[in-house]
Enzyme design. Structure first.
Site, PDB file in Angstrom:
ATOM      1  N   GLU A   1       0.817   4.010   1.742  1.00  0.00           N
ATOM      2  CA  GLU A   1       1.178   4.587   3.035  1.00  0.00           C
ATOM      3  C   GLU A   1       2.446   3.935   3.591  1.00  0.00           C
ATOM      4  O   GLU A   1       3.285   4.609   4.189  1.00  0.00           O
ATOM      5  CB  GLU A   1       0.045   4.423   4.058  1.00  0.00           C
ATOM      6  CG  GLU A   1      -1.288   4.964   3.613  1.00  0.00           C
ATOM      7  CD  GLU A   1      -2.175   3.921   2.942  1.00  0.00           C
ATOM      8  OE1 GLU A   1      -3.396   4.068   3.020  1.00  0.00           O
ATOM      9  OE2 GLU A   1      -1.645   2.952   2.354  1.00  0.00           O
TER      10      GLU A   1
ATOM     11  N   HIS B   1       0.850  -1.189   0.000  1.00  0.00           N
ATOM     12  CA  HIS B   1       0.000   0.000   0.000  1.00  0.00           C
ATOM     13  C   HIS B   1       0.886   1.239   0.000  1.00  0.00           C
ATOM     14  O   HIS B   1       2.016   1.201   0.496  1.00  0.00           O
ATOM     15  CB  HIS B   1      -0.891   0.011   1.245  1.00  0.00           C
ATOM     16  CG  HIS B   1      -2.098  -0.852   1.124  1.00  0.00           C
ATOM     17  ND1 HIS B   1      -3.347  -0.417   1.467  1.00  0.00           N
ATOM     18  CD2 HIS B   1      -2.250  -2.124   0.705  1.00  0.00           C
ATOM     19  CE1 HIS B   1      -4.222  -1.382   1.275  1.00  0.00           C
ATOM     20  NE2 HIS B   1      -3.580  -2.431   0.815  1.00  0.00           N
TER      21      HIS B   1
ATOM     22  N   CYS C   1      -4.841   1.753   7.552  1.00  0.00           N
ATOM     23  CA  CYS C   1      -5.197   0.571   8.333  1.00  0.00           C
ATOM     24  C   CYS C   1      -4.229   0.505   9.522  1.00  0.00           C
ATOM     25  O   CYS C   1      -3.259   1.255   9.574  1.00  0.00           O
ATOM     26  CB  CYS C   1      -5.127  -0.690   7.474  1.00  0.00           C
ATOM     27  SG  CYS C   1      -3.441  -1.274   7.191  1.00  0.00           S
TER      28      CYS C   1
END
Length: 159
Positions: A57, A55, A85
């Site tokens: 991030e 991901h 998350c």
């Protein structure tokens, strides 16, 4: 409080999420911005190959750890199309990044998936960023942009 500059950066995150969708990936995009406003790095989801740690991030947290001093990291802002998350929130905290601004929340995403009758088979709990890390300014969701993110997720799950 969300400013015009924040909206500009969040719109770029949504463009990156669209790019991820166009590449057959889940629609997530993020950018890392220095305290002076310079965009330092950006990325989009790369999980279609089966590695769900890919991901944006997480990539930005790793980039920051390698390329920024602790002081620079603490004053930087991560903008993202969807709330971190727990794994990426923890990475953000461990690296010592500053403010987080997101267009749509993980709670919204969970509701959208439920509404589309998509079962969430994730083994990771759906926790807010504030439940994972402390002493971080977190802002979002942004209603006017969250609906755009919602539409990207609808397109992804129609495929």
């Amino acid at each position: 409080m969300i400013q015009e500059t924040d909206l500009k950066h969040l719109k770029r995150c949504i463009e990156l999420a669209q790019n991820a969708l166009d590449a057959g990936d889940e629609p997530f995009g993020s950018i890392l911005v220095a305290a002076n406003g310079e965009v330092l790095a950006e990325d989009q989801n790369h999980v279609s190959g089966g590695d769900h740690t890919q991901h944006p991030e997480f990539a930005l947290a790793r980039w920051a750890a390698k390329n920024m001093s602790p002081e620079e990291r603490s004053t930087a802002t991560v903008y993202t199309s969807g709330e971190h998350c727990p794994m990426y929130a923890a990475a953000h905290g461990w690296v010592g990044l500053g403010r987080i601004v997101y267009a749509s929340s993980s709670k919204q995403l969970a509701q959208w998936l439920k509404d589309m009758e998509i079962s969430s088979a994730s083994r990771v709990r759906n926790l807010s960023i504030q439940e994972v890390i402390q002493d971080t300014i977190v802002e979002g969701p942004v209603a006017e942009l969250a609906e755009q993110v919602h539409q990207l997720h609808r397109q992804f799950h129609k495929k």
